[in-house]
Design a protein around this motif. Sequence first.
Motif, PDB file in Angstrom:
ATOM      1  N   PRO A 219       0.801  -1.238   0.000  1.00 16.67           N
ATOM      2  CA  PRO A 219       0.000   0.000   0.000  1.00 16.67           C
ATOM      3  C   PRO A 219       0.831   1.284   0.000  1.00 16.67           C
ATOM      4  N   ARG A 220       1.925   1.321   0.785  1.00 18.99           N
ATOM      5  CA  ARG A 220       2.673   2.577   0.877  1.00 18.99           C
ATOM      6  C   ARG A 220       3.495   2.864  -0.375  1.00 18.99           C
ATOM      7  N   TYR A 221       3.604   1.882  -1.273  1.00 21.04           N
ATOM      8  CA  TYR A 221       4.310   2.117  -2.536  1.00 21.04           C
ATOM      9  C   TYR A 221       3.390   2.717  -3.598  1.00 21.04           C
ATOM     10  N   LEU A 222       2.090   2.537  -3.437  1.00 16.22           N
ATOM     11  CA  LEU A 222       1.152   2.884  -4.511  1.00 16.22           C
ATOM     12  C   LEU A 222       1.126   4.382  -4.799  1.00 16.22           C
ATOM     13  N   ILE A 223       1.212   5.207  -3.738  1.00 23.38           N
ATOM     14  CA  ILE A 223       1.227   6.655  -3.958  1.00 23.38           C
ATOM     15  C   ILE A 223       2.470   7.063  -4.734  1.00 23.38           C
ATOM     16  N   ALA A 224       3.611   6.442  -4.389  1.00 18.09           N
ATOM     17  CA  ALA A 224       4.853   6.752  -5.097  1.00 18.09           C
ATOM     18  C   ALA A 224       4.739   6.383  -6.568  1.00 18.09           C
ATOM     19  N   PHE A 225       4.140   5.223  -6.860  1.00 17.75           N
ATOM     20  CA  PHE A 225       3.977   4.790  -8.247  1.00 17.75           C
ATOM     21  C   PHE A 225       3.052   5.737  -9.020  1.00 17.75           C
ATOM     22  N   ALA A 226       1.944   6.137  -8.387  1.00 16.11           N
ATOM     23  CA  ALA A 226       0.992   7.035  -9.049  1.00 16.11           C
ATOM     24  C   ALA A 226       1.627   8.394  -9.336  1.00 16.11           C
ATOM     25  N   THR A 227       2.399   8.898  -8.378  1.00 11.57           N
ATOM     26  CA  THR A 227       3.064  10.189  -8.565  1.00 11.57           C
ATOM     27  C   THR A 227       4.082  10.116  -9.687  1.00 11.57           C
ATOM     28  N   THR A 228       4.834   9.029  -9.730  1.00  4.81           N
ATOM     29  CA  THR A 228       5.821   8.836 -10.796  1.00  4.81           C
ATOM     30  C   THR A 228       5.161   8.890 -12.164  1.00  4.81           C
ATOM     31  N   ALA A 229       4.008   8.235 -12.282  1.00  4.12           N
ATOM     32  CA  ALA A 229       3.291   8.223 -13.564  1.00  4.12           C
ATOM     33  C   ALA A 229       2.902   9.632 -13.993  1.00  4.12           C
ATOM     34  N   VAL A 338      11.413   5.141   0.438  1.00  2.00           N
ATOM     35  CA  VAL A 338      10.143   4.424   0.509  1.00  2.00           C
ATOM     36  C   VAL A 338      10.322   2.907   0.582  1.00  2.00           C
ATOM     37  N   PRO A 339      11.079   2.261  -0.328  1.00  2.00           N
ATOM     38  CA  PRO A 339      11.132   0.792  -0.321  1.00  2.00           C
ATOM     39  C   PRO A 339      12.040   0.221   0.764  1.00  2.00           C
ATOM     40  N   ALA A 340      11.733  -1.002   1.186  1.00  2.00           N
ATOM     41  CA  ALA A 340      12.612  -1.735   2.087  1.00  2.00           C
ATOM     42  C   ALA A 340      13.880  -2.129   1.332  1.00  2.00           C
ATOM     43  N   ALA A 341      14.968  -2.411   2.070  1.00  2.00           N
ATOM     44  CA  ALA A 341      16.259  -2.692   1.442  1.00  2.00           C
ATOM     45  C   ALA A 341      16.201  -3.874   0.489  1.00  2.00           C
ATOM     46  N   GLY A 345      15.407  -2.986  -5.604  1.00  2.00           N
ATOM     47  CA  GLY A 345      15.538  -3.286  -7.026  1.00  2.00           C
ATOM     48  C   GLY A 345      14.193  -3.429  -7.695  1.00  2.00           C
ATOM     49  N   SER A 346      13.296  -4.208  -7.079  1.00  2.00           N
ATOM     50  CA  SER A 346      11.979  -4.421  -7.673  1.00  2.00           C
ATOM     51  C   SER A 346      11.155  -3.135  -7.656  1.00  2.00           C
ATOM     52  N   PHE A 347      11.239  -2.368  -6.552  1.00  3.56           N
ATOM     53  CA  PHE A 347      10.504  -1.102  -6.471  1.00  3.56           C
ATOM     54  C   PHE A 347      10.937  -0.150  -7.581  1.00  3.56           C
ATOM     55  N   ASN A 348      12.257   0.016  -7.748  1.00  2.00           N
ATOM     56  CA  ASN A 348      12.751   0.938  -8.771  1.00  2.00           C
ATOM     57  C   ASN A 348      12.484   0.428 -10.173  1.00  2.00           C
ATOM     58  N   ALA A 349      12.505  -0.896 -10.368  1.00  2.00           N
ATOM     59  CA  ALA A 349      12.198  -1.451 -11.688  1.00  2.00           C
ATOM     60  C   ALA A 349      10.740  -1.198 -12.053  1.00  2.00           C
TER      61      ALA A 349
END
Length: 412
Positions: A219-229, A338-341, A345-349
């Motif tokens: 859930p906490r990654y979704l805002i980051a993804f939407a903003t990036t878009a 934002v992402p865990a250690a 890689g997967s978050f940034n990809a």
Amino acid sequence: MTTVTAAVPSRFSPYQKLVVGMLAFLQFAVILDFMLMSPLGAVIMPALNITPQQFGLVVSAYAFSAGASGLLTAGLADRFDRKRLLLFFYTGFIVGTLWCGLAQSFESLLAARIVTGLFGGVIGSIVLAISTDLFPLQMRGRVMGYIQTAFAASQVLGIPVGLYLSNNWNWHVPFMAMAALGVAGGLVVTWKMQPVASHLKIPQEHSAWMHLFHTVTEPRYLIAFATTALLMTGGFMLMPFSSAYLVSNLGIDLHHLPTVYLVTGLCTIAFGPLIGKAADKIGKFRVFLFGTTLSIVMVLIYTHLGRITMPVIIAVNVVLFLGIFSRMIPFQALISSVPAANQRGSFNAISASIQQLSGGIASVVAGHIVTVGADGQLQHFDTVGYVVVGTSLVALMLVWRLHRSIARRLAA
């Protein structure tokens, strides 16, 4: 919080400086590949006899293939030494760039852009993961400031030289030269960069697909993804047609076009590190707010210009890019926490994939909004500006929420 901050070195070590330089070069190569398509658009379209819609497809083909590649590799992005992963995709990127230089038709160029995107689209995400692994949060504003100056360097060194080579030979030569430069840079990275594998010590999920699924659905990654878009919309809607707009609508001839990019790039190279330092010192969200406000004002001015002098268009371009960089740099530094250690890689990809896919959609939409009038001028370019302003306002609200969420998590 005070103890942690005090423990962070205020200066880069010699190896950290070397790493920042290498990462900035890799960003330079990837960004230049995209940036070259914009100024060369005024040459490529008549040379290959293609329409603005077809050229928009060529630009977006890179974005769509890069987006697909990011999703396909996200599940495996945290399972390998990041240096080896970087070199693998960088090699494929160079091959694709060489193919672009050899293309002789719309179909061949389209295929070359797809191959280049499949490999090049992942490089930026690996660069960000390496930056996050090697630098603490308190230094990342400066790191992103230097790395993002690759965007400006592509204007200062790449675009003017690319236009010069194109004007004196043909549009194929800049891509061939970039492939040769890319090989040299890749050899330096192979020789000098140490393995980046500390994340491999953290337990990983057995299934790569489940690793991808858990990253996408966090859930906490979704805002980051939407903003990036949303943030990618501006670049992919305005930049592919910027050279054609400058030449056809504003009256800048092709031989003076490199000067516009050269001066803008020189100023932006100076801005980048200063913006990064400001983000670390006065707050990443505050700098982002400033950048968003300035960007909105300058986009409205830029898309409503008429025939003007060179000094005026250069001044407008410089201030516009100041606003753009004042958004890009603090945002990249902000979402790095934002992402865990073991999910960086997967978050940034995934984030890179979303950037490319949203950018591809934006480019296609812009290609259908913009038309060429009987006098050769681009029409409805102001409409593109209004769309960019709307997405910028929504992105600002999402970054505000993201900033508050990160602050609460760090405080806890």
